[in-house]
Design a protein around this motif. Structure first.
Motif, PDB file in Angstrom:
ATOM      1  N   HIS A  36     153.571 -21.688 -38.486  1.00  0.00           N
ATOM      2  CA  HIS A  36     154.285 -20.402 -38.450  1.00  0.00           C
ATOM      3  C   HIS A  36     153.310 -19.245 -38.666  1.00  0.00           C
ATOM      4  N   CYS A  37     152.333 -19.453 -39.530  1.00  0.00           N
ATOM      5  CA  CYS A  37     151.313 -18.418 -39.788  1.00  0.00           C
ATOM      6  C   CYS A  37     150.573 -18.046 -38.511  1.00  0.00           C
ATOM      7  N   HIS A  38     150.149 -19.049 -37.757  1.00  0.00           N
ATOM      8  CA  HIS A  38     149.356 -18.812 -36.550  1.00  0.00           C
ATOM      9  C   HIS A  38     150.121 -17.953 -35.551  1.00  0.00           C
ATOM     10  N   SER A  39     151.387 -18.263 -35.357  1.00  0.00           N
ATOM     11  CA  SER A  39     152.210 -17.505 -34.406  1.00  0.00           C
ATOM     12  C   SER A  39     152.314 -16.042 -34.816  1.00  0.00           C
ATOM     13  N   MET A  40     152.563 -15.810 -36.111  1.00  0.00           N
ATOM     14  CA  MET A  40     152.731 -14.431 -36.593  1.00  0.00           C
ATOM     15  C   MET A  40     151.405 -13.664 -36.573  1.00  0.00           C
ATOM     16  N   PHE A  41     150.304 -14.327 -36.931  1.00  0.00           N
ATOM     17  CA  PHE A  41     149.001 -13.654 -36.927  1.00  0.00           C
ATOM     18  C   PHE A  41     148.569 -13.303 -35.505  1.00  0.00           C
ATOM     19  N   ARG A  42     148.916 -14.172 -34.523  1.00  0.00           N
ATOM     20  CA  ARG A  42     148.590 -13.884 -33.136  1.00  0.00           C
ATOM     21  C   ARG A  42     149.330 -12.626 -32.664  1.00  0.00           C
ATOM     22  N   LYS A  43     150.621 -12.539 -32.978  1.00  0.00           N
ATOM     23  CA  LYS A  43     151.398 -11.362 -32.591  1.00  0.00           C
ATOM     24  C   LYS A  43     150.901 -10.116 -33.335  1.00  0.00           C
ATOM     25  N   SER A  78     147.871  -9.531 -34.364  1.00  0.00           N
ATOM     26  CA  SER A  78     146.599  -9.112 -33.776  1.00  0.00           C
ATOM     27  C   SER A  78     146.817  -8.357 -32.468  1.00  0.00           C
ATOM     28  N   GLN A  79     147.760  -8.818 -31.655  1.00  0.00           N
ATOM     29  CA  GLN A  79     148.049  -8.153 -30.384  1.00  0.00           C
ATOM     30  C   GLN A  79     148.574  -6.742 -30.616  1.00  0.00           C
ATOM     31  N   VAL A  80     149.518  -6.602 -31.552  1.00  0.00           N
ATOM     32  CA  VAL A  80     150.104  -5.285 -31.824  1.00  0.00           C
ATOM     33  C   VAL A  80     149.093  -4.370 -32.492  1.00  0.00           C
ATOM     34  N   ARG A  81     148.169  -4.939 -33.300  1.00  0.00           N
ATOM     35  CA  ARG A  81     147.121  -4.121 -33.921  1.00  0.00           C
ATOM     36  C   ARG A  81     146.239  -3.495 -32.843  1.00  0.00           C
ATOM     37  N   GLY A  82     145.916  -4.274 -31.806  1.00  0.00           N
ATOM     38  CA  GLY A  82     145.138  -3.743 -30.686  1.00  0.00           C
ATOM     39  C   GLY A  82     145.897  -2.649 -29.958  1.00  0.00           C
ATOM     40  N   GLU A  83     147.211  -2.860 -29.769  1.00  0.00           N
ATOM     41  CA  GLU A  83     148.051  -1.854 -29.115  1.00  0.00           C
ATOM     42  C   GLU A  83     148.078  -0.564 -29.934  1.00  0.00           C
ATOM     43  N   LEU A  84     148.169  -0.711 -31.255  1.00  0.00           N
ATOM     44  CA  LEU A  84     148.199   0.456 -32.135  1.00  0.00           C
ATOM     45  C   LEU A  84     146.872   1.201 -32.093  1.00  0.00           C
ATOM     46  N   SER A  85     145.758   0.463 -32.102  1.00  0.00           N
ATOM     47  CA  SER A  85     144.433   1.094 -32.032  1.00  0.00           C
ATOM     48  C   SER A  85     144.284   1.891 -30.747  1.00  0.00           C
ATOM     49  N   GLN A 130     143.711 -19.078 -39.347  1.00  0.00           N
ATOM     50  CA  GLN A 130     144.656 -18.771 -38.262  1.00  0.00           C
ATOM     51  C   GLN A 130     144.408 -17.364 -37.731  1.00  0.00           C
ATOM     52  N   ALA A 131     144.246 -16.400 -38.656  1.00  0.00           N
ATOM     53  CA  ALA A 131     143.972 -15.017 -38.243  1.00  0.00           C
ATOM     54  C   ALA A 131     142.619 -14.927 -37.543  1.00  0.00           C
ATOM     55  N   ALA A 132     141.640 -15.683 -38.057  1.00  0.00           N
ATOM     56  CA  ALA A 132     140.292 -15.638 -37.491  1.00  0.00           C
ATOM     57  C   ALA A 132     140.249 -16.244 -36.086  1.00  0.00           C
ATOM     58  N   PHE A 133     140.960 -17.339 -35.882  1.00  0.00           N
ATOM     59  CA  PHE A 133     140.998 -17.953 -34.555  1.00  0.00           C
ATOM     60  C   PHE A 133     141.649 -17.030 -33.537  1.00  0.00           C
ATOM     61  N   THR A 134     142.699 -16.342 -33.979  1.00  0.00           N
ATOM     62  CA  THR A 134     143.364 -15.390 -33.087  1.00  0.00           C
ATOM     63  C   THR A 134     142.408 -14.274 -32.691  1.00  0.00           C
ATOM     64  N   SER A 135     141.691 -13.729 -33.681  1.00  0.00           N
ATOM     65  CA  SER A 135     140.738 -12.655 -33.393  1.00  0.00           C
ATOM     66  C   SER A 135     139.568 -13.161 -32.552  1.00  0.00           C
TER      67      SER A 135
END
Length: 577
Positions: A183-190, A192-199, A304-309
């Motif tokens: 569950h962590c991986h799914s949420m961290f992936r989303k 990360s995507q929204v963080r890029g959109e916000l940036s 999980q967050a690191a793999f997504t990034s």
């Protein structure tokens, strides 16, 4: 765990294997000393049990051994931490350099079509997350695994039956951690995507703040920001919730392990199977054995967050680079200025054609003006001449040589380009003018500035030519453009591209600049993209473009006499004059 991604990251650590090996050995020795401590303490306890049974000579030896472990353990820990930090920071440095170099080798199509905020997020934030999560997290994972293996060995040496009970309960902790990690991986992936959109959105709003204020867009921009930020909050909250669940859940299972060891160990001690000292050692090992599982479960969240990034970073690195120059490409440092464009077709997307079967022959020293309505292909033609984009079909020749057979860098070096949008970097005025000719002398720089009519305002700056320009420099748009023009005056390329080069300059200064340009254009093939048709009356040839095609061509007088598209454009600009 994404093994292919992990392998790619570990490739970056190879140059620093000596530090990794040293970290491994110091970790093994440190953990061995740490795990040996409970046995020493247990033996000491056995020497204290019972009245009159204290063996001071043996206790003294135990204290010496205990002192050695206490002194050397932190030293070894320091060496290991130092080595892992070196591996971590140097690896990230190399990765960041590779990403930046990759951006310089990507075609402009990628830069133009990708949010700049997203790119910046990948170069800065995502790589930092990789550093914190993967590389530093692996040091904890690394020591944790060694601790678990070492603890099992020491526990087996004391009592096999109790050790087996510990091992049987342990999978509960791993099952709990892995379930939550999904569950962590799914949420961290989303997230990360929204963080890029916000940036990307913030970069757009800050970079165009004047437009935002001019159109009173503040409230709408705030609302759009809040909508994106709300999504980031939602995904971030869920990611942190699952992350926060991991440690307490594994601690609960670890508590069961400790309780089982305490109960069964106490019964064994009563039955005389193990001594009180051994029970004390076993309880210490139970804590040491379960502690790495807590740390590993916490590391899993970071991983999980690191793999997504990392996947976002490698996505940039996997982008198709600009087509490399062929092996037999030549370097052309100068040219006479013959330009031959034969049946060139180009489009930015396959579903919408732009330039089709374009033909043009330009003689050396000619002044070619390109005019037409917005979106007609003026700037696109310049992009093709500079090889910022590759043509779909046809050929472009310089002095009879196909530009595909000339290196890109030398092709672009043949043109001096002044754009409507100015660009200065953080450096001195002198460095900015000498951007295209770093080895220029101060006299050459001053001469170029005088020709560009920039010398006067430069001397009024706090440190003259040594004034450092920053984003908040109090230069007007016109002054910035004069510095850009001075660059071209200094480099004196064989051909010129002027894209509304005097658009931000006052009329009086423009007259002087135009004279300087006329002198610079003598004997040089020049392409002039113009919106103000008054600036191109002296052009040798005017190309009138519409929908990617040249619909009229001739000099100013000829085109006016035709009374066609150009005449209508020209008269519309001066209808109110």
């Amino acid at each position: 765990m994404n093994l292919p991604l992990l392998k790619r990251i570990l490739k970056y650590t190879k140059p620093y294997n000596k530090y990794t090996i040293l970290a491994f050995f110091t970790a093994v020795i440190n953990i061995t000393l740490t795990l040996f401590t409970p046995i020493i303490i247990g033996e000491g306890i056995d020497l204290l049990i019972g009245p009159g049974n204290v063996n001071f000579s043996k206790l003294f030896k135990i204290l010496i051994l205990l002192s050695i472990t206490v002194i050397f353990s932190p030293i070894l820990q320091l060496i290991m931490t130092r080595c892992t930090n070196i591996v971590s920071y140097k690896t990230i440095k190399d990765l960041r350099i590779d990403v930046f170099n990759k951006l310089n080798s990507l075609p402009l199509k990628y830069i133009d079509s990708t949010s700049h905020g997203n790119i910046m997020n990948g170069v800065i934030n995502d790589i930092e997350i990789v550093s914190d999560g993967l590389l530093q997290g692996f040091s904890q994972l690394f020591t944790g695994v060694i601790t678990i293996i070492g603890t099992l060995i020491f526990m087996l040496s004391i009592n096999i039956k109790i050790t087996l009970i510990v091992v049987i309960i342990t999978p509960l902790s791993l099952f709990t951690a892995s379930t939550i990690a999904k569950h962590c991986h799914s949420m961290f992936r989303k997230q990360s995507q929204v963080r890029g959109e916000l940036s990307g959105y913030v970069e757009e709003m800050i970079g165009n703040q004047k437009i935002v204020k001019a159109f009173s867009f503040e409230d709408r921009s705030k609302q759009a920001f809040e909508d994106i930020n709300k999504k980031l909050y939602t995904y971030g909250q869920k990611a942190q919730f699952y992350s926060a669940l991991t440690n307490p859940c594994t601690r609960f299972v670890n508590g069961l392990v400790y309780a089982a060891v305490g109960i069964i160990g106490a019964i064994s001690a009563i039955n005389g199977t193990i001594s009180i000292g051994q029970l004390s050692s076993f309880l210490s090992y139970a804590n040491q054995y379960t502690k790495p599982f807590n740390e590993i479960s916490g590391v899993i969240t970071e991983l999980q967050a690191a793999f997504t990034s990392a996947s976002r970073v490698f996505k940039i690195l996997d982008e198709k680079e600009e087509t490399s120059d062929s092996k037999d490409s030549i370097t052309l440092n100068t040219c006479e200025g013959y330009i031959d464009i034969n049946d060139v077709s180009f489009s930015y997307s396959t579903d919408k054609s732009l330039i089709e079967n374009f033909n043009l022959k330009v003689k050396p020293g000619s002044k070619i003006a390109i005019v037409g309505p917005t979106g007609c292909g003026k700037t696109t033609l310049i992009n093709l001449l500079m090889r910022f984009y590759n043509i779909n079909s046809g050929e472009i020749k310089i002095d009879g040589i196909n530009i595909d057979n000339i290196t890109r860098s030398s092709t672009r070096g043949l043109y001096g380009m002044v754009l409507q949008d100015t660009w200065l970097y953080s450096g001195t005025v002198k460095e900015n003018i000498a951007y295209g000719k770093p080895d220029a002398s101060l006299e050459e720089i001053i001469s170029a500035a005088k020709n560009a009519h920039a010398h006067k305002f430069i001397m009024n700056l706090p440190k003259g030519y040594d004034t450092v320009l920053t984003d908040d420099s109090s230069l007007s748009q016109g002054q910035k453009q004069l510095l850009c023009i001075a660059r071209i005056m200094l480099s004196k390329p064989p051909m010129l591209i002027l894209d509304e080069a005097t658009s931000s300059i006052d009329t009086r200064t423009e007259i002087y600049i135009q004279k300087a340009f006329n002198k610079l254009m003598e004997g040089r093939t020049t392409f002039i993209v113009a919106h103000r048709l008054s600036t191109i009356r002296e052009a040798d040839l005017i190309l009138v473009m519409n929908n990617g095609k040249v619909i009229e061509q001739g000099n100013h007088t000829e085109l006016l006499n035709k009374g066609g598209f150009y005449a209508n454009l020209y008269n519309s600009q001066f209808a109110l004059a």
